[in-house]
Scaffold this active site. Structure first.
Site, mmCIF file in Angstrom:
data_model
loop_
_atom_site.group_PDB
_atom_site.id
_atom_site.type_symbol
_atom_site.label_atom_id
_atom_site.label_comp_id
_atom_site.label_asym_id
_atom_site.label_seq_id
_atom_site.Cartn_x
_atom_site.Cartn_y
_atom_site.Cartn_z
ATOM 1 N N ASP A 68 -37.783 -39.406 4.034
ATOM 2 C CA ASP A 68 -36.554 -39.667 4.111
ATOM 3 C C ASP A 68 -36.174 -39.526 5.503
ATOM 4 O O ASP A 68 -34.842 -39.615 5.936
ATOM 5 C CB ASP A 68 -35.699 -38.914 2.865
ATOM 6 C CG ASP A 68 -35.993 -37.366 3.087
ATOM 7 O OD1 ASP A 68 -36.637 -37.103 4.116
ATOM 8 O OD2 ASP A 68 -35.290 -36.806 2.242
ATOM 9 N N SER A 69 -36.823 -38.872 6.331
ATOM 10 C CA SER A 69 -36.709 -39.014 7.732
ATOM 11 C C SER A 69 -36.579 -40.319 8.394
ATOM 12 O O SER A 69 -35.930 -40.444 9.466
ATOM 13 C CB SER A 69 -37.805 -38.336 8.505
ATOM 14 O OG SER A 69 -39.273 -39.065 8.317
ATOM 15 N N ASP A 107 -41.302 -40.541 -0.316
ATOM 16 C CA ASP A 107 -40.100 -39.289 -0.802
ATOM 17 C C ASP A 107 -39.104 -39.571 -1.473
ATOM 18 O O ASP A 107 -38.784 -40.792 -1.932
ATOM 19 C CB ASP A 107 -39.434 -38.928 0.603
ATOM 20 C CG ASP A 107 -39.603 -37.692 1.375
ATOM 21 O OD1 ASP A 107 -40.078 -37.015 0.731
ATOM 22 O OD2 ASP A 107 -39.438 -37.829 2.396
ATOM 23 N N GLU A 206 -42.000 -26.484 6.139
ATOM 24 C CA GLU A 206 -41.745 -26.751 7.008
ATOM 25 C C GLU A 206 -40.936 -25.555 7.775
ATOM 26 O O GLU A 206 -40.162 -24.954 6.971
ATOM 27 C CB GLU A 206 -40.597 -28.023 6.878
ATOM 28 C CG GLU A 206 -40.014 -28.459 8.025
ATOM 29 C CD GLU A 206 -39.002 -29.856 7.932
ATOM 30 O OE1 GLU A 206 -38.403 -30.237 8.963
ATOM 31 O OE2 GLU A 206 -39.335 -30.388 6.809
#
Length: 289
Positions: A68-69, A107, A206
């Site tokens: 979804d980046s 995602d 992350e």
């Protein structure tokens, strides 16, 4: 005699390697598990279109994340939050079509699984059926365990994502490092164990202190995928536009740039424009008679 016995084993290991292996079939989650057992490290990159994905596939990247980046670096949003299931499905399908070997992970965007396991199953099923992904990823540790469990029971492999979860940017008030301090570290360990127990085949860590990420990697029997989480993770992932020097402005500390594509592409565009304005393009060899 000893050398003769070792050579076939090392050869088989090379054949099975996620990166650099000779097998041309589509990589599966079983291959990911086997790599953990061998102690093999492997790379993962994001991809959002067929052409870029084909380049990474030809380069041997074994796992690609249709992240979804895409909201930040492909669709022009300020964060990942606005990304929709329609956008995710469309671009995931393109990446699948552009690849032959890589495992493609799609995602689940914000709002597509937070209501509960049933909504998560509906969303994940769409990515598997319409886009053809081999696995899905969702954010959250203990809070997402029930969603992961139902998806796995339904036959959909799940990559979990803990530590900094970008879909929660409004709650975090930014992108801070996660797991600092005893209480936060213990919560991250609980999250890691929860997603493993729920059946996730891998977990992204992350923005986690390197020492904590190393501990998680030692404890879990599933692979850890680091992004800003130190060298001890089983795998490493970067957003491809960061990695290749396409992203403008200041980059996160954990990013290493391996090319300067933004500069190269800009130079190419200027050269084309100057040729057009100056009459050098099209030349005789580019014309039909």
């Amino acid at each position: 005699m000893t050398h003769a016995l070792k050579t076939p084993d090392s050869s088989r290991k090379s054949d099975k390697a996620l990166y650099g292996g000779t097998s041309s079939r589509r990589i599966t989650v079983r291959d990911i598990a086997a790599a953990k057992e061998r102690g093999e490290k492997w790379p993962m990159l994001t991809a959002y279109d067929a052409m870029t994905a084909s380049v990474f596939d030809e380069a041997g990247i074994p796992v690609m994340l249709v992240g979804d980046s895409m909201g930040n670096c492909h669709l022009g949003y300020e964060s990942t939050v606005p990304v929709t299931m329609d956008e995710m499905t469309l671009l995931s399908a393109a990446v699948v079509r552009g690849t032959k070997r890589a495992l493609i992970v799609g995602d689940l965007p914000f709002g597509s699984y937070q209501e509960g396991p049933v909504q998560a199953l509906r969303s994940a099923t769409r990515l598997v059926k319409e886009a053809g992904v081999g696995a899905v990823k969702l954010e959250g540790g203990e809070r997402s365990a029930h969603q992961i469990e139902l998806l796995v029971q339904a036959g959909i492999p799940v990559m979990a994502h803990i530590g900094l979860t970008p879909q929660s940017v409004n709650a975090y008030g930014g992108y801070p490092v996660q797991g600092r301090g005893e209480e936060a570290a213990q919560q991250l360990l609980r999250d890691a164990k929860a997603v493993q127990d729920a059946g996730a085949f891998a977990v992204v860590l992350e923005l986690v202190p390197a020492e904590l990420a190393a501990e998680v990697t030692r404890i879990l029997h599933i692979p850890t995928v680091g992004i800003g989480a130190g060298v001890e993770c089983d795998a490493q992932v970067l957003v491809w536009t960061d990695m290749a020097g396409m992203t403008p402005g200041r980059l996160p500390r954990f990013v290493k740039q391996y090319a300067k594509l933004r500069e190269a592409l800009g130079d190419a565009a200027k050269a084309f424009a100057e040729d057009v304005v100056g009459g050098a393009y099209p030349a005789e060899e580019h014309s039909f008679h």
